[in-house]
Structures are given as structure tokens and as C-alpha cells.
Design an enzyme around this catalytic site. Structure first.
Site, PDB file in Angstrom:
ATOM      1  N   MET A   3       0.849  -1.183   0.000  1.00  0.00           N
ATOM      2  CA  MET A   3       0.000   0.000   0.000  1.00  0.00           C
ATOM      3  C   MET A   3       0.887   1.237   0.000  1.00  0.00           C
ATOM      4  O   MET A   3       1.564   1.512   1.001  1.00  0.00           O
ATOM      5  CB  MET A   3      -0.924  -0.010   1.211  1.00  0.00           C
ATOM      6  CG  MET A   3      -1.868  -1.196   1.199  1.00  0.00           C
ATOM      7  SD  MET A   3      -3.146  -1.153   2.454  1.00  0.00           S
ATOM      8  CE  MET A   3      -2.236  -1.447   3.933  1.00  0.00           C
ATOM      9  N   PRO A   4       0.890   1.985  -1.105  1.00  0.00           N
ATOM     10  CA  PRO A   4       1.718   3.183  -1.161  1.00  0.00           C
ATOM     11  C   PRO A   4       1.256   4.241  -0.162  1.00  0.00           C
ATOM     12  O   PRO A   4       0.058   4.371   0.114  1.00  0.00           O
ATOM     13  CB  PRO A   4       1.534   3.703  -2.583  1.00  0.00           C
ATOM     14  CG  PRO A   4       0.876   2.615  -3.338  1.00  0.00           C
ATOM     15  CD  PRO A   4       0.187   1.742  -2.342  1.00  0.00           C
ATOM     16  N   PHE A   5       2.224   4.980   0.334  1.00  0.00           N
ATOM     17  CA  PHE A   5       1.964   6.061   1.274  1.00  0.00           C
ATOM     18  C   PHE A   5       2.712   7.287   0.784  1.00  0.00           C
ATOM     19  O   PHE A   5       3.926   7.246   0.589  1.00  0.00           O
ATOM     20  CB  PHE A   5       2.449   5.657   2.676  1.00  0.00           C
ATOM     21  CG  PHE A   5       2.337   6.751   3.695  1.00  0.00           C
ATOM     22  CD1 PHE A   5       1.158   6.969   4.376  1.00  0.00           C
ATOM     23  CD2 PHE A   5       3.420   7.578   3.954  1.00  0.00           C
ATOM     24  CE1 PHE A   5       1.059   7.983   5.321  1.00  0.00           C
ATOM     25  CE2 PHE A   5       3.338   8.590   4.901  1.00  0.00           C
ATOM     26  CZ  PHE A   5       2.143   8.799   5.578  1.00  0.00           C
ATOM     27  N   PHE A  43      -2.493   5.716   0.146  1.00  0.00           N
ATOM     28  CA  PHE A  43      -2.713   6.675   1.225  1.00  0.00           C
ATOM     29  C   PHE A  43      -1.945   7.953   0.941  1.00  0.00           C
ATOM     30  O   PHE A  43      -0.759   7.907   0.619  1.00  0.00           O
ATOM     31  CB  PHE A  43      -2.251   6.084   2.562  1.00  0.00           C
ATOM     32  CG  PHE A  43      -3.056   4.892   2.979  1.00  0.00           C
ATOM     33  CD1 PHE A  43      -4.156   5.048   3.788  1.00  0.00           C
ATOM     34  CD2 PHE A  43      -2.715   3.628   2.528  1.00  0.00           C
ATOM     35  CE1 PHE A  43      -4.914   3.947   4.175  1.00  0.00           C
ATOM     36  CE2 PHE A  43      -3.466   2.525   2.904  1.00  0.00           C
ATOM     37  CZ  PHE A  43      -4.570   2.684   3.720  1.00  0.00           C
TER      38      PHE A  43
END
Length: 73
Positions: A3-5, A43
Site C-alpha cells: 500500500m503506497p503512502f 494513502f
């Protein structure tokens, strides 16, 4: 699932809710397009920093901007 942040730091000086929404959407779109990431797992956090807590060129940001504006006049 990865999940990229993305963390965006901006000066606290008047970015509107709409501008922040555009940043969030834009960063999400880039990750989808470039890295094929899912928008639902991306995110984006926007941190607003007080001007006196942000420095540029050895000066607090508000002072740096004042000097730059005076030079431009």
C-alpha cells in the site's frame, strides 16, 4: 498487498479544502498510472506546517518570503 503512502508537507498558509483534494487525487492518479497501484490502497497525507516552523535559506519561511517579495519589487 503493498500500500503506497505519500506524505505531502505544505506551509499552513491557506490551501483550500479543494486544493488539498486535488493534491490527494493527483498523487493517487500518479501512483495508479506510473506504478499500477490500486487507488483504494493508496494513502496520501497532507501535513500543514506553521510558517515559523519551516525554514528556507537560513530563515523562517515567512521571513524568506518577505525578503524575496522585497527583492522582486
Amino acid at each position: 498487498m503493498e500500500m503506497p503512502f505519500v506524505n505531502i508537507k505544505i506551509a499552513r498558509d491557506g490551501a483550500t479544502r479543494e486544493q488539498k483534494a486535488a493534491l490527494i487525487q493527483g498523487m493517487t492518479d500518479v501512483l495508479v498510472k506510473v506504478l499500477n497501484k490500486s487507488p483504494n490502497g493508496t494513502f496520501v497525507v497532507i501535513d500543514e506546517v506553521d510558517l515559523e516552523n519551516w525554514g528556507v535559506g537560513g530563515l523562517p519561511l515567512d521571513e524568506f518570503r518577505r525578503r524575496a517579495a522585497a527583492k522582486g519589487s
